[in-house]
Design a protein around this motif. Structure first.
Motif, PDB file in Angstrom:
ATOM      1  N   ILE A   1      -2.622  -6.966 -12.495  1.00 11.88           N
ATOM      2  CA  ILE A   1      -4.034  -6.975 -12.926  1.00 11.88           C
ATOM      3  C   ILE A   1      -4.257  -5.915 -14.003  1.00 11.88           C
ATOM      4  CG2 ILE A   1      -6.389  -6.396 -12.172  1.00 11.88           C
ATOM      5  CD1 ILE A   1      -5.762  -7.789  -9.514  1.00 11.88           C
ATOM      6  N   GLU A   2      -3.676  -4.730 -13.782  1.00  5.81           N
ATOM      7  CA  GLU A   2      -3.830  -3.637 -14.761  1.00  5.81           C
ATOM      8  C   GLU A   2      -3.267  -4.059 -16.128  1.00  5.81           C
ATOM      9  OE1 GLU A   2      -2.132  -0.007 -13.120  1.00  5.81           O
ATOM     10  OE2 GLU A   2      -3.073  -0.502 -11.219  1.00  5.81           O
TER      11      GLU A   2
ATOM     12  N   GLU B   1      -2.892  -7.090 -17.287  1.00  9.04           N
ATOM     13  CA  GLU B   1      -3.719  -8.140 -17.879  1.00  9.04           C
ATOM     14  C   GLU B   1      -4.994  -7.550 -18.495  1.00  9.04           C
ATOM     15  OE1 GLU B   1      -5.054 -11.250 -15.231  1.00  9.04           O
ATOM     16  OE2 GLU B   1      -6.412 -11.970 -16.787  1.00  9.04           O
ATOM     17  N   LEU B   2      -5.619  -6.646 -17.762  1.00  9.13           N
ATOM     18  CA  LEU B   2      -6.862  -6.055 -18.268  1.00  9.13           C
ATOM     19  C   LEU B   2      -6.611  -5.198 -19.506  1.00  9.13           C
ATOM     20  CD1 LEU B   2      -8.652  -5.037 -14.946  1.00  9.13           C
ATOM     21  CD2 LEU B   2      -9.416  -6.751 -16.581  1.00  9.13           C
ATOM     22  N   ALA B   3      -5.469  -4.497 -19.503  1.00  9.44           N
ATOM     23  CA  ALA B   3      -5.171  -3.627 -20.649  1.00  9.44           C
ATOM     24  C   ALA B   3      -4.957  -4.445 -21.923  1.00  9.44           C
ATOM     25  CB  ALA B   3      -3.950  -2.783 -20.347  1.00  9.44           C
TER      26      ALA B   3
ATOM     27  N   ARG C   1       1.512   3.304   2.270  1.00  7.49           N
ATOM     28  CA  ARG C   1       2.868   2.777   2.508  1.00  7.49           C
ATOM     29  C   ARG C   1       3.845   3.931   2.735  1.00  7.49           C
ATOM     30  NH1 ARG C   1       6.889   0.098  -0.565  1.00  7.49           N
ATOM     31  NH2 ARG C   1       5.897   0.733  -2.511  1.00  7.49           N
TER      32      ARG C   1
ATOM     33  N   GLU D   1       2.739  -6.022   3.158  1.00  6.19           N
ATOM     34  CA  GLU D   1       1.486  -6.478   2.531  1.00  6.19           C
ATOM     35  C   GLU D   1       1.037  -5.481   1.463  1.00  6.19           C
ATOM     36  OE1 GLU D   1      -1.513  -9.098   5.323  1.00  6.19           O
ATOM     37  OE2 GLU D   1      -1.563  -6.941   5.423  1.00  6.19           O
ATOM     38  N   LEU D   2       1.130  -4.209   1.799  1.00  5.84           N
ATOM     39  CA  LEU D   2       0.724  -3.160   0.851  1.00  5.84           C
ATOM     40  C   LEU D   2       1.596  -3.186  -0.401  1.00  5.84           C
ATOM     41  CD1 LEU D   2      -0.007  -0.175   3.267  1.00  5.84           C
ATOM     42  CD2 LEU D   2      -1.659  -1.407   1.854  1.00  5.84           C
ATOM     43  N   GLU D   3       2.866  -3.473  -0.191  1.00 11.56           N
ATOM     44  CA  GLU D   3       3.777  -3.563  -1.339  1.00 11.56           C
ATOM     45  C   GLU D   3       3.336  -4.702  -2.258  1.00 11.56           C
ATOM     46  OE1 GLU D   3       7.796  -3.752  -0.045  1.00 11.56           O
ATOM     47  OE2 GLU D   3       8.579  -3.573  -2.086  1.00 11.56           O
TER      48      GLU D   3
ATOM     49  N   VAL E   1       0.317  -5.896  -2.444  1.00  4.77           N
ATOM     50  CA  VAL E   1      -0.960  -5.483  -3.055  1.00  4.77           C
ATOM     51  C   VAL E   1      -0.686  -4.623  -4.291  1.00  4.77           C
ATOM     52  CG1 VAL E   1      -2.937  -3.932  -2.699  1.00  4.77           C
ATOM     53  CG2 VAL E   1      -2.390  -5.647  -0.984  1.00  4.77           C
ATOM     54  N   GLU E   2       0.251  -3.698  -4.169  1.00  6.56           N
ATOM     55  CA  GLU E   2       0.584  -2.815  -5.305  1.00  6.56           C
ATOM     56  C   GLU E   2       1.093  -3.620  -6.499  1.00  6.56           C
ATOM     57  OE1 GLU E   2       2.952   0.787  -4.380  1.00  6.56           O
ATOM     58  OE2 GLU E   2       2.392   0.326  -2.310  1.00  6.56           O
TER      59      GLU E   2
ATOM     60  N   TYR F   1       0.514  -6.791  -7.159  1.00  9.01           N
ATOM     61  CA  TYR F   1      -0.588  -7.598  -7.687  1.00  9.01           C
ATOM     62  C   TYR F   1      -1.516  -6.734  -8.550  1.00  9.01           C
ATOM     63  CZ  TYR F   1      -4.050 -11.414  -7.529  1.00  9.01           C
ATOM     64  OH  TYR F   1      -4.916 -12.425  -7.847  1.00  9.01           O
ATOM     65  N   LEU F   2      -1.791  -5.520  -8.037  1.00 10.92           N
ATOM     66  CA  LEU F   2      -2.674  -4.617  -8.791  1.00 10.92           C
ATOM     67  C   LEU F   2      -2.053  -4.225 -10.129  1.00 10.92           C
ATOM     68  CD1 LEU F   2      -3.964  -2.402  -5.859  1.00 10.92           C
ATOM     69  CD2 LEU F   2      -5.374  -3.814  -7.353  1.00 10.92           C
TER      70      LEU F   2
ATOM     71  N   ARG G   1      -4.337   1.017  -6.138  1.00 15.08           N
ATOM     72  CA  ARG G   1      -2.859   1.011  -6.083  1.00 15.08           C
ATOM     73  C   ARG G   1      -2.355   2.372  -5.563  1.00 15.08           C
ATOM     74  NH1 ARG G   1       1.275   1.445 -10.017  1.00 15.08           N
ATOM     75  NH2 ARG G   1      -0.252   1.701 -11.672  1.00 15.08           N
TER      76      ARG G   1
ATOM     77  N   LEU H   1      -6.289  -7.483 -22.514  1.00 11.15           N
ATOM     78  CA  LEU H   1      -7.374  -8.461 -22.732  1.00 11.15           C
ATOM     79  C   LEU H   1      -8.108  -8.164 -24.043  1.00 11.15           C
ATOM     80  CD1 LEU H   1      -8.952 -10.780 -21.147  1.00 11.15           C
ATOM     81  CD2 LEU H   1     -10.566  -8.997 -20.563  1.00 11.15           C
TER      82      LEU H   1
ATOM     83  N   LEU I   1     -10.316  -1.700 -14.335  1.00 12.51           N
ATOM     84  CA  LEU I   1      -8.968  -1.132 -14.503  1.00 12.51           C
ATOM     85  C   LEU I   1      -8.833   0.143 -13.670  1.00 12.51           C
ATOM     86  CD1 LEU I   1      -6.340  -1.547 -16.106  1.00 12.51           C
ATOM     87  CD2 LEU I   1      -7.324  -0.193 -17.946  1.00 12.51           C
TER      88      LEU I   1
END
Lengths: 174, 87
Positions: free
Chosen positions: B64-65, B67-69, A169, B53-55, B57-58, B60-61, A162, B71, A155
């Motif tokens: 992920i955050e 989902e992990l929080a 960006r 691409e960076l947007e 990535v942000e 997607y991250l 990020r 879990l 996390l």
């Protein structure tokens, strides 16, 4: 001449029938008694404990494996994304270090969990079952703590990556 | 006789052509210019692609955050029934 005691014919037939019925019933009941001899109370209790521990271990394995797989998969995803951010010029060294320690925590958690499962399965045969159970539960807690640690590290890596991506960006914005 | 000589010349020519192509390929690979647009075009296109691409990535991250929080991890409750059988 004394009168002979003569049993009436229907009564004799009924007595013979009852005797036959009693014999017919006695054989299966004896056999049943031989095969299903009541277990001693302690053995029954031990068997019940063994059964519940197996059930708990199965449920727990499902939950643990699921969490472990998700955390591992997300660590891989963050690592892939880090390479994209790195190719855009970001310094992702810290993120990669966090992911490496997260993976170490995951491995450690899996190893401790295996010890816990072994310890739980040994409880029914232990001299002092209460102490053995408490020790196994403590090991299981340590496994979960390590799993939580792995989750926190992935996390943290995701949050850090990020932040780096957002900063890159912002730099690229016209 | 003449045909054999012609054949030998053709083989030698092919060998030289092969060597020349290999050398060119190695040079391009060394300079990193084996694929992709010419250097004068690449930067502008690359910045635009990287920004979007960076947007991605942000985003997607962020997922992920979340989902992990949320879990769930195992707890002591898993062994409650076994504990009840023990005491």
């Amino acid at each position: 001449m004394p009168a002979a005691i003569v049993t009436p014919r229907p009564a004799r037939t009924a007595a013979a029938f009852c005797l036959a019925a009693a014999l017919a019933l006695a054989a299966p009941l004896t056999a049943l008694g031989a095969t299903a001899a009541p277990q001693p109370w302690a053995a029954q209790r031990r068997a019940r404990l063994q059964e519940r521990i197996e059930e708990a271990v199965r449920t727990r394995e499902l939950k643990f494996d699921h969490a472990e797989r998700r955390i591992g998969a997300r660590a891989d995803s963050v690592r892939d994304l880090a390479s994209t951010v790195a190719s855009a010029g970001g310094d992702v060294t810290g993120v990669l270090n966090m992911l490496t320690s997260a993976e170490e925590s995951l491995q450690e958690a899996a190893s401790i969990e295996a010890d816990a499962v072994y310890a739980f399965r040994a409880v029914p045969g232990a001299d002092d079952r209460r102490i053995a159970f408490a020790a196994a539960r403590e090991t299981a807690r340590r496994a979960v703590d390590e799993l939580r640690e792995a989750r926190q590290r992935v996390l943290g890596a995701a949050q850090e990556l990020r932040r780096i991506a957002a900063a890159l960006r912002a730099e690229q914005a016209p | 006789m003449r045909a054999r000589r012609g054949m030998r010349l053709a083989v030698t020519g092919l060998a030289f052509a092969g060597l020349a192509l290999t050398a060119t390929g190695c040079e391009r690979a060394r300079s990193g210019g084996a694929a992709g647009p010419p250097a004068s075009v690449a930067p502008t296109a690359s910045v635009t692609a990287t920004s979007s691409e960076l947007e991605g990535v942000e985003r997607y991250l962020s997922a992920i955050e979340s989902e992990l929080a949320s879990l769930t991890v195992p707890s002591d409750e898993d062994f409650r029934a076994a504990e009840d059988a023990l005491f």
